[in-house]
Design a protein around this motif. Structure first.
Motif, PDB file in Angstrom:
ATOM      1  N   MET A  51      -9.796  86.415  79.890  1.00 58.36           N
ATOM      2  CA  MET A  51      -9.884  85.028  79.477  1.00 58.36           C
ATOM      3  C   MET A  51     -10.105  84.165  80.714  1.00 58.36           C
ATOM      4  O   MET A  51      -9.972  84.625  81.851  1.00 58.36           O
ATOM      5  N   ALA A  52     -10.443  82.907  80.521  1.00 59.52           N
ATOM      6  CA  ALA A  52     -10.906  82.086  81.636  1.00 59.52           C
ATOM      7  C   ALA A  52      -9.798  81.697  82.615  1.00 59.52           C
ATOM      8  O   ALA A  52     -10.060  81.473  83.792  1.00 59.52           O
ATOM      9  N   ARG A  53      -8.551  81.610  82.133  1.00 62.59           N
ATOM     10  CA  ARG A  53      -7.420  81.266  82.999  1.00 62.59           C
ATOM     11  C   ARG A  53      -6.157  81.920  82.451  1.00 62.59           C
ATOM     12  O   ARG A  53      -6.043  82.133  81.234  1.00 62.59           O
ATOM     13  N   THR A  54      -5.193  82.176  83.325  1.00 64.36           N
ATOM     14  CA  THR A  54      -3.951  82.789  82.852  1.00 64.36           C
ATOM     15  C   THR A  54      -3.170  81.862  81.928  1.00 64.36           C
ATOM     16  O   THR A  54      -2.518  82.330  80.983  1.00 64.36           O
ATOM     17  N   ASP A  55      -3.232  80.550  82.166  1.00 62.19           N
ATOM     18  CA  ASP A  55      -2.495  79.647  81.277  1.00 62.19           C
ATOM     19  C   ASP A  55      -3.082  79.653  79.873  1.00 62.19           C
ATOM     20  O   ASP A  55      -2.349  79.541  78.880  1.00 62.19           O
ATOM     21  N   LEU A  56      -4.408  79.818  79.775  1.00 65.18           N
ATOM     22  CA  LEU A  56      -5.046  79.900  78.465  1.00 65.18           C
ATOM     23  C   LEU A  56      -4.637  81.196  77.768  1.00 65.18           C
ATOM     24  O   LEU A  56      -4.381  81.206  76.556  1.00 65.18           O
ATOM     25  N   ARG A  57      -4.579  82.292  78.526  1.00 64.36           N
ATOM     26  CA  ARG A  57      -4.119  83.574  77.978  1.00 64.36           C
ATOM     27  C   ARG A  57      -2.685  83.456  77.475  1.00 64.36           C
ATOM     28  O   ARG A  57      -2.351  83.945  76.380  1.00 64.36           O
ATOM     29  N   ASP A  58      -1.861  82.790  78.254  1.00 67.69           N
ATOM     30  CA  ASP A  58      -0.454  82.647  77.855  1.00 67.69           C
ATOM     31  C   ASP A  58      -0.306  81.816  76.591  1.00 67.69           C
ATOM     32  O   ASP A  58       0.546  82.085  75.734  1.00 67.69           O
ATOM     33  N   THR A  59      -1.154  80.794  76.442  1.00 64.72           N
ATOM     34  CA  THR A  59      -1.132  79.979  75.221  1.00 64.72           C
ATOM     35  C   THR A  59      -1.503  80.814  74.001  1.00 64.72           C
ATOM     36  O   THR A  59      -0.865  80.720  72.943  1.00 64.72           O
ATOM     37  N   GLY A 106      -0.785  93.924  85.452  1.00 66.98           N
ATOM     38  CA  GLY A 106      -1.861  93.856  86.424  1.00 66.98           C
ATOM     39  C   GLY A 106      -2.392  92.453  86.628  1.00 66.98           C
ATOM     40  O   GLY A 106      -1.942  91.484  86.006  1.00 66.98           O
ATOM     41  N   ASP A 107      -3.367  92.351  87.543  1.00 65.59           N
ATOM     42  CA  ASP A 107      -3.957  91.065  87.886  1.00 65.59           C
ATOM     43  C   ASP A 107      -4.932  90.603  86.812  1.00 65.59           C
ATOM     44  O   ASP A 107      -5.413  91.385  85.996  1.00 65.59           O
ATOM     45  N   GLY A 108      -5.234  89.316  86.862  1.00 67.86           N
ATOM     46  CA  GLY A 108      -6.237  88.764  85.974  1.00 67.86           C
ATOM     47  C   GLY A 108      -5.665  88.206  84.685  1.00 67.86           C
ATOM     48  O   GLY A 108      -4.493  88.391  84.362  1.00 67.86           O
ATOM     49  N   ALA A 109      -6.528  87.519  83.938  1.00 66.42           N
ATOM     50  CA  ALA A 109      -6.122  86.830  82.709  1.00 66.42           C
ATOM     51  C   ALA A 109      -6.537  87.620  81.476  1.00 66.42           C
ATOM     52  O   ALA A 109      -7.044  87.071  80.502  1.00 66.42           O
ATOM     53  N   PHE A 110      -6.320  88.916  81.497  1.00 68.00           N
ATOM     54  CA  PHE A 110      -6.759  89.772  80.396  1.00 68.00           C
ATOM     55  C   PHE A 110      -5.834  89.670  79.184  1.00 68.00           C
ATOM     56  O   PHE A 110      -4.626  89.490  79.314  1.00 68.00           O
ATOM     57  N   TYR A 111      -6.446  89.797  77.995  1.00 65.79           N
ATOM     58  CA  TYR A 111      -5.693  89.886  76.746  1.00 65.79           C
ATOM     59  C   TYR A 111      -6.453  90.839  75.828  1.00 65.79           C
ATOM     60  O   TYR A 111      -7.689  90.756  75.732  1.00 65.79           O
ATOM     61  N   PRO A 112      -5.763  91.724  75.140  1.00 66.44           N
ATOM     62  CA  PRO A 112      -6.477  92.743  74.362  1.00 66.44           C
ATOM     63  C   PRO A 112      -7.070  92.192  73.070  1.00 66.44           C
ATOM     64  O   PRO A 112      -6.623  91.169  72.542  1.00 66.44           O
ATOM     65  N   ALA A 113      -8.075  92.902  72.569  1.00 71.61           N
ATOM     66  CA  ALA A 113      -8.612  92.595  71.242  1.00 71.61           C
ATOM     67  C   ALA A 113      -7.496  92.815  70.223  1.00 71.61           C
ATOM     68  O   ALA A 113      -6.927  93.906  70.144  1.00 71.61           O
ATOM     69  N   THR A 114      -7.183  91.775  69.465  1.00 71.29           N
ATOM     70  CA  THR A 114      -5.986  91.752  68.626  1.00 71.29           C
ATOM     71  C   THR A 114      -6.337  91.416  67.182  1.00 71.29           C
ATOM     72  O   THR A 114      -7.145  90.509  66.935  1.00 71.29           O
ATOM     73  N   VAL A 115      -5.734  92.127  66.247  1.00 76.41           N
ATOM     74  CA  VAL A 115      -5.904  91.831  64.820  1.00 76.41           C
ATOM     75  C   VAL A 115      -4.534  91.531  64.225  1.00 76.41           C
ATOM     76  O   VAL A 115      -3.587  92.303  64.396  1.00 76.41           O
ATOM     77  N   LEU A 116      -4.446  90.403  63.520  1.00 78.97           N
ATOM     78  CA  LEU A 116      -3.237  90.017  62.790  1.00 78.97           C
ATOM     79  C   LEU A 116      -3.519  90.058  61.298  1.00 78.97           C
ATOM     80  O   LEU A 116      -4.561  89.597  60.835  1.00 78.97           O
ATOM     81  N   SER A 117      -2.569  90.610  60.545  1.00 82.76           N
ATOM     82  CA  SER A 117      -2.652  90.564  59.084  1.00 82.76           C
ATOM     83  C   SER A 117      -1.460  89.773  58.547  1.00 82.76           C
ATOM     84  O   SER A 117      -0.622  89.300  59.307  1.00 82.76           O
ATOM     85  N   ASN A 118      -1.396  89.663  57.225  1.00 79.43           N
ATOM     86  CA  ASN A 118      -0.348  88.864  56.572  1.00 79.43           C
ATOM     87  C   ASN A 118      -0.299  87.446  57.145  1.00 79.43           C
ATOM     88  O   ASN A 118       0.766  86.877  57.372  1.00 79.43           O
ATOM     89  N   VAL A 119      -1.476  86.903  57.354  1.00 77.15           N
ATOM     90  CA  VAL A 119      -1.600  85.560  57.931  1.00 77.15           C
ATOM     91  C   VAL A 119      -1.545  84.527  56.807  1.00 77.15           C
ATOM     92  O   VAL A 119      -2.284  84.621  55.821  1.00 77.15           O
TER      93      VAL A 119
END
Length: 459
Positions: free
Chosen positions: A306-314, A338-351
């Motif tokens: 993601m573009a920034r760690t704060d955006l990933r955290d949000t 690890g380093d960087g603003a990575f976040y995994p491909a995520t699927v949510l159900s029961n939304v």
């Protein structure tokens, strides 16, 4: 004086530092842009089109350098950055080809004069406030239309892609655009509000969140200046009972994960009819589990940081709050080490309503899968949103899908059995909290013009 330091989101390393300018310096740049406009507006539409065609070539000539900088600044996959520059060049080509005809004077036959003429005159300096997710495209989208119309252009870019904004200005100058006609302002938010009030600024456009849009719209309204706003969304993709599931899974995956999931018209809510829900969810999760996350410069990477760690955290906070309120994580949903603003491909159900995954925009690689009773219920759920930018319909009955899109889907754009970002010939924009006004096509070039009536009597 404050400074901006850009950071590579793939590794957390600093890239460059830029000094913000104060209001006096920014105002001087506005005046210089206005002075350039007073000459540019006298050029014929055909002359302006030739320059704009040259800007497209200049973008292609500098594609690798600009693409690499965008990837370094915001983590875009390098292949997507290259495609973005090509799209920007195509916008220049399209605008140069169609602009003169769209802006041509039109004859009228008024009842109160011998004849009438409608002209499309430039209004002056247009101020654009742009986000980071498409560092070149967001700029080109409004700037080229405004330049074609004969206006001057100011840019306040997102701070984390300051370098990309400045590089575009350099490329434009190399491409033959008159000096100061396109001007980048490296300023803070307070100075930006003052620029909106500047008497030489005649129009304002913003792409960003709905909160940012409300703020800018109010600031511009106080000084009676027109605005175009392209704001957030939580676009729904409907998987109807007769959908081809192979197509649906592929299109919906592209719609959610393109540009690392950081696109205003990414699909975000996937509303699946009960008849095909279980099979779709199984295939969709398997597709997300197979995504390769890694270095955005590697050609085989599917998902960058993601573009920034704060955006990933949000994004992660939104996922956690959704789960707390009943959503289920089918895959992903954990911040990697690890380093960087990575976040995994995520699927949510029961939304369901009351969860950020249903109510809000999750601006990252998180898909919300929602079960609908049938096709009619799916459309109801799709429109159950304060947003209305884009959306999609997956169905083997193309004619019915088009009818649903045109008559029932309360958005500005609908994709049927396909996912796409933008095309120069098609209007781009939304309704409700997703904003107003249109960019691209024959609509965007006329957003910031004076539609002038001239009545001519007998001599």
């Amino acid at each position: 004086m404050s400074t901006i330091t850009t950071v590579n989101p793939a590794n957390g390393k600093n890239l460059d530092t830029y000094e913000e300018i104060d209001l006096d310096a920014a105002s001087a740049k506005v005046e210089a842009c206005h002075e350039a406009f007073t000459k540019w507006k006298l050029k014929s539409a055909e002359e302006r089109a030739e320059v704009i065609k040259g800007l497209g070539q200049a973008l292609r000539d500098n594609k690798e350098e600009l693409a690499q900088l965008m990837t370094d600044e915001v983590g875009k996959l390098i292949k997507d950055s290259r495609d973005e520059v090509e799209l920007c060049a195509a916008i220049c080509d399209y605008t140069a080809q169609t602009g003169p005809k769209e802006l041509a004077s039109e004859p009228r036959d008024p009842s109160n004069a011998g004849r009438g003429i409608v002209t499309y005159s430039p209004i002056g300096v247009v101020y654009g406030i742009q986000p980071w997710n498409f560092p070149a495209y967001q700029v080109i989208r409004y700037a080229i239309a405004s330049l074609m119309a004969g206006n001057g252009v100011l840019l306040k870019h997102a701070s984390n892609c300051t370098g990309s904004g400045l590089m575009i200005a350099d490329i434009f100058e190399k491409g033959g655009l008159p000096k100061n006609l396109f001007t980048v302002l490296v300023i803070d938010h307070d100075t930006s509000d003052a620029i909106i009030e500047h008497d030489k600024v005649r129009g304002v456009t913003l792409t960003g969140s709905d909160d940012a849009g409300k703020h800018v719209a109010q600031a511009a309204a106080k000084v009676l200046k027109p605005t175009v706003l392209e704001l957030g969304s939580n676009d729904a993709y409907l998987v109807l009972e007769d959908a081809d599931l192979d197509t649906a899974v592929e299109v919906c995956s592209q719609a959610r994960l393109y540009n690392n999931g950081e696109t205003c018209i990414n699909g975000k809510r996937f509303i699946v009819t009960e008849k095909v829900y279980d099979e779709f969810l199984k295939r969709f999760v398997a597709r997300f589990e197979g995504v390769k996350t890694g270095n955005p410069n590697d050609e085989d990477t599917d998902l960058g940081p993601m573009a920034r760690t704060d955006l990933r955290d949000t994004v992660h906070e939104q996922v956690e709050k959704s789960v707390k309120n009943g959503a289920k994580i089918e895959c992903g949903g954990k911040v990697p080490d690890g380093d960087g603003a990575f976040y995994p491909a995520t699927v949510l159900s029961n939304v369901k309503p009351g969860q950020p995954a249903y109510d809000d925009e999750i601006f990252g690689p998180v898909a919300s899968v929602i079960k609908a009773k049938d096709d009619e219920d799916a459309m109801r759920l799709a429109n159950d949103s304060r947003y209305g930018l884009g959306g999609g319909i997956l169905s083997t009955n193309e004619d019915r899908a088009i009818e649903l899109a045109s008559k029932h889907f309360d958005t500005g754009m609908v994709f049927v059995n396909v996912y796409g970002v933008a095309d120069p010939s098609m209007p781009f924009g939304g309704v409700k909290n997703s904003g107003y006004g249109r960019e691209h096509g024959r609509f965007g070039v006329k957003e910031f013009v004076n539609v002038k009536s001239i009545f001519v009597g007998q001599p």
